[in-house]
Motif scaffolding. Structure first.
Motif, PDB file in Angstrom:
ATOM      1  N   ASN A  61      61.656  49.923  18.883  1.00 61.35           N
ATOM      2  CA  ASN A  61      62.755  50.560  19.622  1.00 61.35           C
ATOM      3  C   ASN A  61      62.941  49.972  21.015  1.00 61.35           C
ATOM      4  OD1 ASN A  61      63.545  52.490  17.652  1.00 61.35           O
ATOM      5  ND2 ASN A  61      61.723  53.675  18.116  1.00 61.35           N
ATOM      6  N   ARG A 244      68.691  53.290  25.660  1.00 58.60           N
ATOM      7  CA  ARG A 244      67.334  53.751  25.373  1.00 58.60           C
ATOM      8  C   ARG A 244      67.243  55.272  25.607  1.00 58.60           C
ATOM      9  NH1 ARG A 244      63.781  50.691  29.329  1.00 58.60           N
ATOM     10  NH2 ARG A 244      65.606  51.107  30.634  1.00 58.60           N
ATOM     11  N   SER A 332      61.460  53.793  24.455  1.00 55.03           N
ATOM     12  CA  SER A 332      62.634  54.286  23.744  1.00 55.03           C
ATOM     13  C   SER A 332      62.232  54.724  22.338  1.00 55.03           C
ATOM     14  CB  SER A 332      63.695  53.190  23.668  1.00 55.03           C
ATOM     15  OG  SER A 332      64.843  53.642  22.976  1.00 55.03           O
ATOM     16  N   GLY A 333      62.679  55.900  21.945  1.00 59.63           N
ATOM     17  CA  GLY A 333      62.338  56.443  20.635  1.00 59.63           C
ATOM     18  C   GLY A 333      61.128  57.346  20.637  1.00 59.63           C
TER      19      GLY A 333
END
Length: 365
Positions: A61, A244, A332-333
């Motif tokens: 990610n 993000r 991110s994620g």
């Protein structure tokens, strides 16, 4: 009545573990880690582990485009294929070969440079002008022209073609195609030419050059002039919002998908963006960061997690935990989960018991 009371108490105690809550208790999330083959790995975020975590691979990610740093280029523009050339040829001879009677100049405009870098000039044929500066091309044409017009003087002007211009695609007030001027024309120069950035969340600069994409943040270009890339003909630039995000869950001020507002976000930053923790129900010793690594990142030698599903535990009640949380990055994620305090469940149980006692007293009257 006593039997009824005991029965109600038993029901309350048996159902205590299943009381409705807004978040799980930490032990419930991590209970499987003690099994023989756990489906995830657990690591505490402490000062001793931070340097190890920083060397681990990133997740899928986290997009990595790379960037082209500032490089010195020649100040003068160079003629490229598909540019347009305008010529003005001056001749003072009375019986000129190229000018009409009573005229002293001839204007030959809008000549296209071929794909091979040549331009066709009447009386001279094809001349190679690509990769020359406009002044060098002018001197070449004048030297060739002197063989047929001894007093000729040449004026040359270049209009950049598609390969001598850059495209400002979006994210600014006035996007469009901009011819490359002489000198060091950089990404920030181009953004300024487009009227400056629009209101974007942590704007990211996308550069497409020769079929390859590069990316960095606008703040990076502001803070590091050495990253302000010099543009080349054919470059395409766009400003886009940072896409993000992380998920905020549990006993926090808000539960939602939260987008990055800065280039780097730590766990402490995430807690602020989440509105902090709920004072009356959160467990500050049980902040969890749930992250899924690609299978290729799994290691057994400490250079990566031992399982692609990884949980990082953060204790916000200790100085080490707080300082470490300020340096541990959220990717991110990721999911940032604030677990619920087990004391909150106990309070609920005692509240229910108090209600039961009240009901029993009423029956006893």
């Amino acid at each position: 009545m006593l039997k009824l009371f005991r029965s109600l108490v038993a029901v309350v105690l048996l159902g205590a573990c299943a009381l409705p809550r807004g978040a799980p208790i930490e032990s419930e999330v991590l209970t499987e880690v003690n099994s023989e083959q756990p489906n995830f790995a657990v690591y505490a975020v402490t000062r001793n582990n931070l340097s190890t975590f920083s060397r681990w691979p990133t997740t899928h990610n986290v997009k990595s485009f790379g960037w082209v740093a500032h490089r010195h280029v020649a100040n003068e523009i160079r003629i490229k294929p598909f540019d347009r050339i305008d010529l003005v040829i001056w001749d003072t001879e009375e019986n000129s070969l190229i000018t009409a009677p009573s005229e002293k100049l001839v204007d030959v405009s809008n000549m296209r440079v071929t794909e091979t870098g040549q331009v066709f000039i009447p009386y001279l044929g094809y001349l190679k002008v690509s990769d020359k500066t406009p002044d060098a091309a002018r001197r070449l044409v004048e030297a060739e022209m002197l063989s047929i017009v001894p007093s000729a003087q040449v004026q040359l002007n270049v209009t950049p073609g598609t390969r001598g211009s850059v495209s400002l695609v979006g994210g600014v007030k006035t996007p469009g195609t901009v011819p490359l001027p002489e000198g060091h024309f950089t990404v920030l120069n181009l953004i300024s030419k487009g009227g400056g950035p629009e209101a974007l969340r942590n704007p990211q600069v996308r550069l497409i050059r020769a079929g390859k994409a590069y990316s960095t943040s606008l703040d990076t270009l502001y803070d590091s002039p050495e990253q302000d890339t010099v543009l080349l003909g054919g470059d395409k630039v766009a400003l886009v919002e940072d896409d993000r995000y992380f998920r905020a869950l549990g006993a926090a001020g808000q539960e939602e998908v939260i987008y990055f507002t800065e280039n780097k976000i730590s766990v402490l930053d995430a807690m602020s963006l989440m509105g902090g923790i709920a004072d009356n129900r959160a467990n500050p010793q049980g902040v969890l960061v749930l992250r899924e690594y690609p299978a290729s990142a799994v290691r057994t030698n400490g250079t990566g997690p031992t399982n692609s599903r990884t949980v990082f535990t953060v204790d916000l009640t200790s100085a080490d935990g707080l300082f470490s949380a300020g340096r541990f990055p959220v990717y991110s994620g990721d999911t940032v989960l604030v677990t619920e305090s087990p004391i909150n469940a106990a309070r609920t149980v005692f509240g229910l018991l108090g209600t039961v006692v009240g009901i029993t007293d009423q029956f006893a009257q």
